[in-house]
Write a protein that holds these residues in place. Structure first.
Motif, PDB file in Angstrom:
ATOM      1  N   GLN A  43       0.822  -1.209   0.000  1.00 35.81           N
ATOM      2  CA  GLN A  43       0.000   0.000   0.000  1.00 35.81           C
ATOM      3  C   GLN A  43       0.856   1.259   0.000  1.00 35.81           C
ATOM      4  O   GLN A  43       0.495   2.263  -0.618  1.00 35.81           O
ATOM      5  CB  GLN A  43      -0.942  -0.016   1.193  1.00 35.81           C
ATOM      6  N   LEU A  66       1.966   1.894  -3.448  1.00 31.10           N
ATOM      7  CA  LEU A  66       0.896   2.533  -4.207  1.00 31.10           C
ATOM      8  C   LEU A  66       0.807   4.025  -3.873  1.00 31.10           C
ATOM      9  O   LEU A  66       0.571   4.855  -4.752  1.00 31.10           O
ATOM     10  CB  LEU A  66      -0.439   1.845  -3.906  1.00 31.10           C
ATOM     11  N   THR A  69       1.410   7.009  -6.579  1.00 31.97           N
ATOM     12  CA  THR A  69       0.355   8.012  -6.756  1.00 31.97           C
ATOM     13  C   THR A  69       0.921   9.422  -6.633  1.00 31.97           C
ATOM     14  O   THR A  69       0.620  10.303  -7.455  1.00 31.97           O
ATOM     15  CB  THR A  69      -0.754   7.812  -5.708  1.00 31.97           C
ATOM     16  N   GLU A  99      -7.162   9.402 -11.025  1.00 35.95           N
ATOM     17  CA  GLU A  99      -7.549   7.990 -11.019  1.00 35.95           C
ATOM     18  C   GLU A  99      -6.728   7.199 -10.009  1.00 35.95           C
ATOM     19  O   GLU A  99      -7.266   6.351  -9.285  1.00 35.95           O
ATOM     20  CB  GLU A  99      -7.382   7.401 -12.421  1.00 35.95           C
ATOM     21  N   SER A 100      -5.417   7.491  -9.959  1.00 37.71           N
ATOM     22  CA  SER A 100      -4.546   6.805  -8.998  1.00 37.71           C
ATOM     23  C   SER A 100      -4.946   7.154  -7.574  1.00 37.71           C
ATOM     24  O   SER A 100      -4.956   6.287  -6.684  1.00 37.71           O
ATOM     25  CB  SER A 100      -3.091   7.197  -9.245  1.00 37.71           C
ATOM     26  N   LYS A 101      -5.283   8.405  -7.338  1.00 33.82           N
ATOM     27  CA  LYS A 101      -5.677   8.874  -6.008  1.00 33.82           C
ATOM     28  C   LYS A 101      -6.945   8.168  -5.539  1.00 33.82           C
ATOM     29  O   LYS A 101      -7.032   7.723  -4.389  1.00 33.82           O
ATOM     30  CB  LYS A 101      -5.883  10.384  -6.047  1.00 33.82           C
ATOM     31  N   GLU A 102      -7.936   8.064  -6.418  1.00 33.61           N
ATOM     32  CA  GLU A 102      -9.200   7.415  -6.060  1.00 33.61           C
ATOM     33  C   GLU A 102      -8.993   5.928  -5.785  1.00 33.61           C
ATOM     34  O   GLU A 102      -9.572   5.385  -4.828  1.00 33.61           O
ATOM     35  CB  GLU A 102     -10.219   7.613  -7.178  1.00 33.61           C
ATOM     36  N   LYS A 103      -8.184   5.277  -6.618  1.00 28.07           N
ATOM     37  CA  LYS A 103      -7.893   3.858  -6.417  1.00 28.07           C
ATOM     38  C   LYS A 103      -7.171   3.652  -5.091  1.00 28.07           C
ATOM     39  O   LYS A 103      -7.507   2.742  -4.316  1.00 28.07           O
ATOM     40  CB  LYS A 103      -7.037   3.334  -7.570  1.00 28.07           C
ATOM     41  N   TRP A 104      -6.187   4.503  -4.814  1.00 28.00           N
ATOM     42  CA  TRP A 104      -5.436   4.407  -3.562  1.00 28.00           C
ATOM     43  C   TRP A 104      -6.357   4.576  -2.360  1.00 28.00           C
ATOM     44  O   TRP A 104      -6.302   3.797  -1.407  1.00 28.00           O
ATOM     45  CB  TRP A 104      -4.351   5.487  -3.542  1.00 28.00           C
ATOM     46  N   GLN A 157      -9.562   4.108  -2.039  1.00 28.21           N
ATOM     47  CA  GLN A 157     -10.491   2.999  -1.860  1.00 28.21           C
ATOM     48  C   GLN A 157      -9.800   1.788  -1.242  1.00 28.21           C
ATOM     49  O   GLN A 157     -10.338   1.161  -0.319  1.00 28.21           O
ATOM     50  CB  GLN A 157     -11.115   2.612  -3.204  1.00 28.21           C
ATOM     51  N   ILE A 158      -8.606   1.464  -1.732  1.00 23.66           N
ATOM     52  CA  ILE A 158      -7.868   0.307  -1.216  1.00 23.66           C
ATOM     53  C   ILE A 158      -7.465   0.517   0.233  1.00 23.66           C
ATOM     54  O   ILE A 158      -7.684  -0.349   1.092  1.00 23.66           O
ATOM     55  CB  ILE A 158      -6.623   0.036  -2.086  1.00 23.66           C
TER      56      ILE A 158
END
Length: 283
Positions: free
Chosen positions: A50, A53, A57, A71-76, A78-79
Motif C-alpha cells: 500500500q 501505491l 500516486t 484515477e490513482s488517487k481514487e484507487k489508492w 479505496q484500497i
C-alpha cells in the motif's frame, strides 16, 4: 512538464522500495495497531504494497497527466480506506502515518536535488514542493471522504441488521408467525417495525401474525398508533394480526387514544396462542 520533472519522477519510481523501507523502519510497538512493528509479516507485506501505491500516486502528480493522478488517487483511497476499516484503524493513525511518508518522500526529492547539483534550481524545488505537498493534501482529503463513506455504509448495514433482529418474524406453522417484541419501543423502533414486519410477513407467506407484547413495558401515544396502523396494513395484505400478552397499562393507553382494537383478536399470553395453534392443552 520539463525534462528535470521527468528525471525526478523516474528517480522516485526507482526508489520506491527504499522509501517504503525507511517508512517501515520508523514503526514502533503500538498495541493493537496495524502500524506496530510487531504486527506480523503479513501486515508488513500489506503495508509495503500500500505504501508503494502511495508513492506511485504521489509521483504521478509530477506528470502532466492530471487524469492519471486523479484515477490513482481514487484507487489508492479505496484500497487503503477499506483495509483500515477492516483492521479497525482509527483515521488519526492513518493520517499520522501519511505525515511520516510525506517527510521521507520529500527527503528523496532533496537527495535527487543534491545529486543533480546546479541543474536543479530553487524554482524547481519550489515547484516540486507545491506539487508534492498539494498531492499529499489531496490524499488526506480523498482518504477521509472514502473512509467516511465506507464507514457510513458499514454502520448503516449494522443498524439495518439490528433493526431486523429487533423485529423477528418467526414462522411457527405453514400459515402462522410470531412477532415477539421485547424492551422499550420508541418512535424510531416503531417506525422500523411498521416498515419491516408487513414485508417480512408477505415474504415468508403467512396469513396470521401473533404480535406478542408481553415483553414490552411501556408504549407511548405515537407507538400505539404505529402498532394500530401495522395491524390495518397487515389486514389489507390478507394477514390477520392477533395481539398477545398485552399489559393493562398498554390497553388503557389504546382506549384513551380511541383506537378500536375490537377487530383484532387478543390473547392473554403467547402460550395460549400456541396451545390453540397446535391444538394442545395449555398448562
Amino acid at each position: 512538464m520539463s525534462d528535470i520533472d521527468i528525471e525526478l519522477y523516474g528517480y522516485l519510481i526507482d526508489h520506491l522500495d527504499a522509501i517504503s523501507d525507511q517508512w517501515l523502519a520508523l514503526r514502533k510497538k503500538e498495541k493493537g495497531s496495524i502500524y506496530s512493528v510487531d504486527a506480523g509479516e503479513e501486515v508488513e507485506h500489506t503495508l509495503r504494497e500500500q505504501n508503494r501505491l502511495t508513492n506511485v500516486t504521489i509521483a504521478s502528480s509530477l506528470l502532466a497527466d492530471e487524469k492519471q493522478f486523479q484515477e490513482s488517487k481514487e484507487k489508492w483511497a479505496q484500497i487503503v480506506a477499506k483495509s483500515r476499516i477492516q483492521s479497525n484503524t482509527p483515521i488519526y493513525e492513518v493520517l499520522g502515518a501519511l505525515s511520516k511518508v510525506r517527510k521521507i518522500y520529500w527527503s528523496f526529492v532533496k537527495q535527487f536535488s543534491s545529486l543533480k547539483g546546479e541543474v536543479v534550481t530553487k524554482e524547481d524545488l519550489q515547484r516540486w514542493g507545491g506539487v508534492i505537498h498539494l498531492a499529499f493534501d489531496e490524499l488526506y482529503v480523498e482518504f477521509s471522504e472514502m473512509y467516511f463513506k465506507l464507514m457510513t455504509n458499514r454502520l448503516t448495514a449494522q443498524l439495518n441488521l439490528i433493526d431486523e433482529l429487533s423485529t423477528p418474524v418467526i414462522k411457527i406453522t405453514s400459515e402462522s408467525g410470531v412477532l415477539p417484541l421485547i424492551g422499550d419501543i420508541d418512535t424510531y423502533r416503531a417506525k422500523k417495525i411498521l416498515e419491516y414486519v408487513p414485508k417480512k410477513s408477505v415474504d415468508i407467506g403467512i396469513t396470521r401474525l401473533y404480535i406478542d407484547l408481553s415483553g414490552v413495558s411501556i408504549i407511548d401515544t405515537m407507538v400505539a398508533h404505529q402498532l394500530y396502523d401495522m395491524a390495518q396494513i397487515l389486514d389489507l395484505l390478507g394477514i390477520q394480526a392477533r395481539i398477545t400478552g398485552i399489559r393493562p397499562e398498554i390497553a388503557q393507553t389504546a382506549i384513551q387514544l380511541g383506537l378500536d382494537f375490537s377487530s383484532i383478536d387478543t390473547y392473554g399470553s403467547l402460550q395460549q396462542v400456541l396451545a390453540e395453534e397446535f391444538l394442545i392443552v395449555a398448562e
